[in-house]
Scaffold this active site. Structure first.
Site, PDB file in Angstrom:
ATOM      1  N   LYS A  98       0.871  -1.180   0.000  1.00 42.41           N
ATOM      2  CA  LYS A  98       0.000   0.000   0.000  1.00 42.41           C
ATOM      3  C   LYS A  98       0.903   1.223   0.000  1.00 42.41           C
ATOM      4  O   LYS A  98       1.944   1.248   0.679  1.00 42.41           O
ATOM      5  CB  LYS A  98      -0.872   0.003   1.263  1.00 42.41           C
ATOM      6  CG  LYS A  98      -1.587   1.316   1.544  1.00 42.41           C
ATOM      7  CD  LYS A  98      -2.637   1.633   0.498  1.00 42.41           C
ATOM      8  CE  LYS A  98      -3.299   2.985   0.741  1.00 42.41           C
ATOM      9  NZ  LYS A  98      -4.202   3.369  -0.378  1.00 42.41           N
ATOM     10  N   SER A  99       0.527   2.273  -0.751  1.00 45.12           N
ATOM     11  CA  SER A  99       1.314   3.508  -0.736  1.00 45.12           C
ATOM     12  C   SER A  99       1.440   3.999   0.697  1.00 45.12           C
ATOM     13  O   SER A  99       0.460   4.030   1.436  1.00 45.12           O
ATOM     14  CB  SER A  99       0.627   4.595  -1.572  1.00 45.12           C
ATOM     15  OG  SER A  99       0.539   4.218  -2.920  1.00 45.12           O
ATOM     16  N   CYS A 114      -2.404   9.848  -6.315  1.00 48.57           N
ATOM     17  CA  CYS A 114      -3.503   9.551  -5.398  1.00 48.57           C
ATOM     18  C   CYS A 114      -4.562  10.648  -5.549  1.00 48.57           C
ATOM     19  O   CYS A 114      -4.293  11.825  -5.294  1.00 48.57           O
ATOM     20  CB  CYS A 114      -3.038   9.505  -3.946  1.00 48.57           C
ATOM     21  SG  CYS A 114      -4.450   9.150  -2.847  1.00 48.57           S
TER      22      CYS A 114
HETATM   23  C1  LIG Z   1      -2.492   6.328  -2.509  1.00 45.87           C
HETATM   24  C2  LIG Z   1      -3.798   6.657  -2.499  1.00 45.87           C
HETATM   25  C3  LIG Z   1      -4.754   6.108  -3.439  1.00 45.87           C
HETATM   26  C4  LIG Z   1      -6.036   5.785  -3.029  1.00 45.87           C
HETATM   27  C5  LIG Z   1      -6.516   6.024  -1.657  1.00 45.87           C
HETATM   28  O1  LIG Z   1      -5.844   5.622  -0.671  1.00 45.87           O
HETATM   29  O2  LIG Z   1      -7.588   6.669  -1.578  1.00 45.87           O
HETATM   30  N1  LIG Z   1      -6.935   5.270  -3.913  1.00 45.87           N
HETATM   31  C6  LIG Z   1      -6.625   5.082  -5.222  1.00 45.87           C
HETATM   32  O3  LIG Z   1      -7.455   4.618  -6.037  1.00 45.87           O
HETATM   33  N2  LIG Z   1      -5.363   5.369  -5.663  1.00 45.87           N
HETATM   34  C7  LIG Z   1      -4.408   5.883  -4.818  1.00 45.87           C
HETATM   35  O4  LIG Z   1      -3.259   6.127  -5.288  1.00 45.87           O
END
Ligand SMILES: C=Cc1c(C(=O)O)[nH]c(=O)[nH]c1=O
Length: 309
Positions: A44-45, A128
């Site tokens: 996850k980012s 994001c």
């Molecule tokens: C890193 C946040 C992201 C999110 C999020 O955490 O809302 N949702 C996405 O579809 N892509 C994203 O890059």
């Protein structure tokens, strides 16, 4: 058929992996991906500090895909660096996705990832769409260029970017020109969710997710054509970069189309969220069946060979 492929000179059993954000926020989820048929995994980012993310409901499955405004919920970068420190890289590659809320946050995280000297791969998320009040760098070309210059200087190792979808040839050209200026930028992941869509429940006469008045990132079948276009646009414009396809993959045929468009690896988001890590076994089987039907023995016989009329 042989689903074997190669990423940054490393052989992989197949081209399949998860999309950042899906089934990869907690160590147990990442372990399930490590134990699945996925040939690589991404976290996850992450941000500097842990985040709860946006209020729920913030994800909805839809007949043709999904809408989400998670708001970057994650355990903070040190959690993912710790996971990366314990990962078995001989088994499969691990990517760490980074989505700092500021240039400084991104540089702090990138420097920390550099200093732990792990084989983990850095995917900088420029796209994001769901942090209220934060414009995504992917749509601010000057900010993107500055961020990449700073990251390339600080990290000094191969890294990649996660791009939002673009819908205009002038934007494909401008972004490709920026990316081609960074030698350390080794891969480009197209696309992130199609930002700020609005799904309406007719019966309730209401939006279906709480954050941002119901505006959220669209995924799934809705976005496959846009994902394929972005994969092919950057495949054409960035011949020295490796393209990772992401968006709308639910079947082996969709994987085949991303590969034909020029992707080397293919990420799965919405369909993984709905089906779980077993999906990778199904996608590998379906891709092999389609290749056998077409008489292909290896992926490099058709990858990037999309014909035009
Ligand atoms: C890193 C946040 C992201 C999110 C999020 O955490 O809302 N949702 C996405 O579809 N892509 C994203 O890059």
């Amino acid at each position: 058929p042989d689903l074997g492929t190669e990423f940054l000179e490393r052989p992989l059993a197949n081209p399949l992996m998860n999309a950042a954000g899906v089934w990869c926020t907690l160590a147990a989820q990442l372990d399930a991906l490590a134990d699945s048929e996925a040939a690589a995994i991404v976290t996850k980012s992450c941000t500097l500090v842990r985040r709860d993310g946006n209020p729920e409901p913030r994800y909805r499955a839809l007949p043709l895909g999904s809408i989400n405004s998670m708001g970057l919920p994650n355990e903070g970068y040190l959690y993912y660096l710790d996971y990366a420190a314990h990962h078995d890289y001989d088994h499969k590659p691990l990517f760490v996705s980074v989505s700092g809320l500021s240039l400084d946050d991104n540089l702090t995280i990138v420097a920390a990832l550099r200093d732990v000297v792990l084989p983990a791969l850095l995917e900088i998320n420029l796209s994001c769409p769901n942090v209220p009040g934060k414009a995504q760098p992917g749509y601010d070309f000057e900010a993107m260029d500055e961020l990449l210059a700073e990251v390339a200087t600080a990290y000094r190792r191969p890294f990649g970017v996660k791009l939002p979808p673009y819908f205009d040839f002038a934007h494909f050209d401008t972004v490709a020109q920026i990316l081609n200026r960074y030698e350390h930028l080794a891969f480009i992941t197209c696309i992130n969710s199609v930002g700020n869509a609005l799904i309406i429940d007719t019966g309730q006469e209401s939006a279906v997710i709480r954050p941002k008045d119901g505006f959220g990132g669209l995924g799934g079948d809705y976005v496959l054509p846009t994902a394929l276009a972005n994969v092919n646009a950057f495949h054409r414009r960035c011949p020295t970069k490796t393209i990772i396809g992401c968006g709308g993959v639910r079947t082996g045929e969709h994987v085949f189309q991303h590969l034909l468009a020029g992707a080397t690896l293919v990420q799965v988001g919405t369909a993984l969220y709905e089906e779980g890590p077993g999906i990778f076994q199904r996608l590998a089987r379906e891709l092999a069946e389609l290749m056998a039907h077409k008489g292909y023995r290896r992926i490099d016989e058709f990858r990037g060979r999309l014909k035009t009329l």
